[in-house]
Design an enzyme around this catalytic site. Structure first.
Site, PDB file in Angstrom:
ATOM      1  N   LYS A  11       0.817  -1.219   0.000  1.00 51.48           N
ATOM      2  CA  LYS A  11       0.000   0.000   0.000  1.00 51.48           C
ATOM      3  C   LYS A  11       0.857   1.277   0.000  1.00 51.48           C
ATOM      4  O   LYS A  11       2.081   1.219   0.178  1.00 51.48           O
ATOM      5  CB  LYS A  11      -0.937  -0.040   1.219  1.00 51.48           C
ATOM      6  CG  LYS A  11      -1.961  -1.176   1.153  1.00 51.48           C
ATOM      7  CD  LYS A  11      -2.970  -1.051   2.281  1.00 51.48           C
ATOM      8  CE  LYS A  11      -4.003  -2.173   2.217  1.00 51.48           C
ATOM      9  NZ  LYS A  11      -5.067  -1.987   3.231  1.00 51.48           N
ATOM     10  N   TYR A  51     -12.547  -1.996  -3.795  1.00 54.00           N
ATOM     11  CA  TYR A  51     -13.075  -2.038  -2.426  1.00 54.00           C
ATOM     12  C   TYR A  51     -14.599  -1.888  -2.385  1.00 54.00           C
ATOM     13  O   TYR A  51     -15.154  -1.501  -1.352  1.00 54.00           O
ATOM     14  CB  TYR A  51     -12.412  -0.957  -1.575  1.00 54.00           C
ATOM     15  CG  TYR A  51     -11.009  -1.324  -1.117  1.00 54.00           C
ATOM     16  CD1 TYR A  51     -10.782  -2.431  -0.304  1.00 54.00           C
ATOM     17  CD2 TYR A  51      -9.912  -0.556  -1.478  1.00 54.00           C
ATOM     18  CE1 TYR A  51      -9.509  -2.770   0.133  1.00 54.00           C
ATOM     19  CE2 TYR A  51      -8.631  -0.887  -1.044  1.00 54.00           C
ATOM     20  CZ  TYR A  51      -8.435  -1.999  -0.240  1.00 54.00           C
ATOM     21  OH  TYR A  51      -7.184  -2.337   0.203  1.00 54.00           O
ATOM     22  N   PHE A  59     -15.504   4.159   6.690  1.00 51.54           N
ATOM     23  CA  PHE A  59     -14.132   4.506   6.319  1.00 51.54           C
ATOM     24  C   PHE A  59     -13.881   4.409   4.811  1.00 51.54           C
ATOM     25  O   PHE A  59     -12.743   4.570   4.362  1.00 51.54           O
ATOM     26  CB  PHE A  59     -13.134   3.624   7.073  1.00 51.54           C
ATOM     27  CG  PHE A  59     -13.328   2.141   6.873  1.00 51.54           C
ATOM     28  CD1 PHE A  59     -12.837   1.491   5.749  1.00 51.54           C
ATOM     29  CD2 PHE A  59     -14.013   1.384   7.825  1.00 51.54           C
ATOM     30  CE1 PHE A  59     -13.019   0.128   5.561  1.00 51.54           C
ATOM     31  CE2 PHE A  59     -14.198   0.018   7.652  1.00 51.54           C
ATOM     32  CZ  PHE A  59     -13.703  -0.611   6.506  1.00 51.54           C
ATOM     33  N   ARG A  87      -2.085 -14.528   4.516  1.00 48.23           N
ATOM     34  CA  ARG A  87      -2.807 -13.889   5.625  1.00 48.23           C
ATOM     35  C   ARG A  87      -2.042 -14.061   6.933  1.00 48.23           C
ATOM     36  O   ARG A  87      -2.005 -13.162   7.769  1.00 48.23           O
ATOM     37  CB  ARG A  87      -4.234 -14.432   5.728  1.00 48.23           C
ATOM     38  CG  ARG A  87      -5.085 -14.030   4.513  1.00 48.23           C
ATOM     39  CD  ARG A  87      -6.526 -14.418   4.646  1.00 48.23           C
ATOM     40  NE  ARG A  87      -7.249 -13.538   5.562  1.00 48.23           N
ATOM     41  CZ  ARG A  87      -7.617 -12.307   5.274  1.00 48.23           C
ATOM     42  NH1 ARG A  87      -7.316 -11.757   4.118  1.00 48.23           N
ATOM     43  NH2 ARG A  87      -8.284 -11.585   6.151  1.00 48.23           N
ATOM     44  N   THR A  93      -5.574  -7.228  10.577  1.00 49.03           N
ATOM     45  CA  THR A  93      -5.807  -5.953   9.867  1.00 49.03           C
ATOM     46  C   THR A  93      -5.330  -4.763  10.686  1.00 49.03           C
ATOM     47  O   THR A  93      -4.680  -3.855  10.174  1.00 49.03           O
ATOM     48  CB  THR A  93      -7.321  -5.797   9.571  1.00 49.03           C
ATOM     49  OG1 THR A  93      -7.751  -6.926   8.808  1.00 49.03           O
ATOM     50  CG2 THR A  93      -7.603  -4.522   8.798  1.00 49.03           C
ATOM     51  N   ARG A 104       2.363  -6.635   9.344  1.00 47.90           N
ATOM     52  CA  ARG A 104       1.648  -5.490   9.925  1.00 47.90           C
ATOM     53  C   ARG A 104       2.169  -5.142  11.315  1.00 47.90           C
ATOM     54  O   ARG A 104       2.210  -3.972  11.687  1.00 47.90           O
ATOM     55  CB  ARG A 104       0.144  -5.767   9.928  1.00 47.90           C
ATOM     56  CG  ARG A 104      -0.461  -5.633   8.507  1.00 47.90           C
ATOM     57  CD  ARG A 104      -1.830  -6.200   8.438  1.00 47.90           C
ATOM     58  NE  ARG A 104      -2.523  -5.902   7.189  1.00 47.90           N
ATOM     59  CZ  ARG A 104      -3.541  -6.613   6.742  1.00 47.90           C
ATOM     60  NH1 ARG A 104      -3.987  -7.654   7.429  1.00 47.90           N
ATOM     61  NH2 ARG A 104      -4.127  -6.287   5.607  1.00 47.90           N
ATOM     62  N   ASN A 114      -2.072   0.188   6.733  1.00 48.66           N
ATOM     63  CA  ASN A 114      -1.628  -1.106   7.266  1.00 48.66           C
ATOM     64  C   ASN A 114      -0.765  -1.900   6.273  1.00 48.66           C
ATOM     65  O   ASN A 114      -0.704  -3.125   6.338  1.00 48.66           O
ATOM     66  CB  ASN A 114      -2.819  -1.925   7.795  1.00 48.66           C
ATOM     67  CG  ASN A 114      -3.781  -2.348   6.706  1.00 48.66           C
ATOM     68  OD1 ASN A 114      -3.666  -1.900   5.569  1.00 48.66           O
ATOM     69  ND2 ASN A 114      -4.714  -3.219   7.039  1.00 48.66           N
ATOM     70  N   HIS A 117      -2.334  -5.507   1.585  1.00 51.56           N
ATOM     71  CA  HIS A 117      -3.657  -6.134   1.418  1.00 51.56           C
ATOM     72  C   HIS A 117      -3.429  -7.557   0.941  1.00 51.56           C
ATOM     73  O   HIS A 117      -2.504  -7.810   0.159  1.00 51.56           O
ATOM     74  CB  HIS A 117      -4.493  -5.396   0.373  1.00 51.56           C
ATOM     75  CG  HIS A 117      -5.671  -6.214  -0.094  1.00 51.56           C
ATOM     76  ND1 HIS A 117      -6.853  -6.256   0.598  1.00 51.56           N
ATOM     77  CD2 HIS A 117      -5.811  -7.072  -1.146  1.00 51.56           C
ATOM     78  CE1 HIS A 117      -7.680  -7.098  -0.022  1.00 51.56           C
ATOM     79  NE2 HIS A 117      -7.070  -7.604  -1.076  1.00 51.56           N
ATOM     80  N   GLU A 128      -9.691 -10.539  -7.840  1.00 53.64           N
ATOM     81  CA  GLU A 128      -8.770  -9.411  -7.624  1.00 53.64           C
ATOM     82  C   GLU A 128      -7.589  -9.468  -8.601  1.00 53.64           C
ATOM     83  O   GLU A 128      -7.170  -8.438  -9.144  1.00 53.64           O
ATOM     84  CB  GLU A 128      -8.295  -9.418  -6.163  1.00 53.64           C
ATOM     85  CG  GLU A 128      -9.425  -9.113  -5.198  1.00 53.64           C
ATOM     86  CD  GLU A 128      -9.046  -9.192  -3.728  1.00 53.64           C
ATOM     87  OE1 GLU A 128      -9.910  -8.901  -2.886  1.00 53.64           O
ATOM     88  OE2 GLU A 128      -7.889  -9.543  -3.414  1.00 53.64           O
TER      89      GLU A 128
END
Ligand code: CMP
Length: 140
Positions: A11, A51, A59, A87, A93, A104, A114, A117, A128
């Site tokens: 990100k 998203y 948010f 993950r 998250t 993270r 964070n 993704h 995706e």
């Protein structure tokens, strides 16, 4: 042995701080192979589409603004049980809840900023991946 693919984004907080290599090292150390990768400036339309499932969340506007605030690195990762393996190495998250040694926990700044993704299922991974990569860009 189930070899899977999953979708990953490094990100804007990662590109801004020049830590994409450090994050990739953690991804690779977790046994995942980066079989496609490109650095892009996400458009508002791309972020809103990506998203869309969160469009009613309070948010959402902040999330789209953040994801378009600087370049991101989109990736396809491949490996054994890649969705879960990714993950696991990402951590929770919210970095405040992330396990020691996860991406993270080590790098994220907040629940919004964070760092990474990752797809939450193999089905969503396929959707995706298709949003950002054509088949001939993925070289396993
Ligand atoms: P990600 O896995 O990219 O999927 C949706 C994102 O929404 C999530 O990571 C977080 O970065 C973001 N998010 C979740 N909760 C909040 C929140 N309370 N405020 C800002 N962003 C959030």
């Amino acid at each position: 042995m189930t070899i899977q693919r999953t979708f990953s984004i490094l990100k804007p907080d990662a590109t801004r701080r020049n830590i994409t290599g450090a994050v990739n090292a953690m991804i690779e150390a977790a046994g995942l192979r980066i079989v496609a990768q490109k650095r892009i400036q996400m458009t508002q339309a791309q972020a809103e589409t990506f998203y869309a499932v969160h469009s009613e969340r309070p948010f959402f506007g902040e999330l789209v603004e953040f994801m378009t605030s600087a370049p991101v690195v989109v990736q396809v990762l491949e490996g054994e049980n890649a969705v879960l393996a990714h993950r696991d190495v990402m951590g929770a998250t919210n970095p405040a809840n992330a396990e020691e040694g996860t991406i993270r926990k080590v790098h994220a700044l907040s629940v919004g900023e964070n760092t990474v993704h990752g797809s939450d299922s193999e089905e969503n991974a396929a959707i995706e991946i298709a949003q950002f990569f054509s088949g001939n860009e993925i070289v396993g």
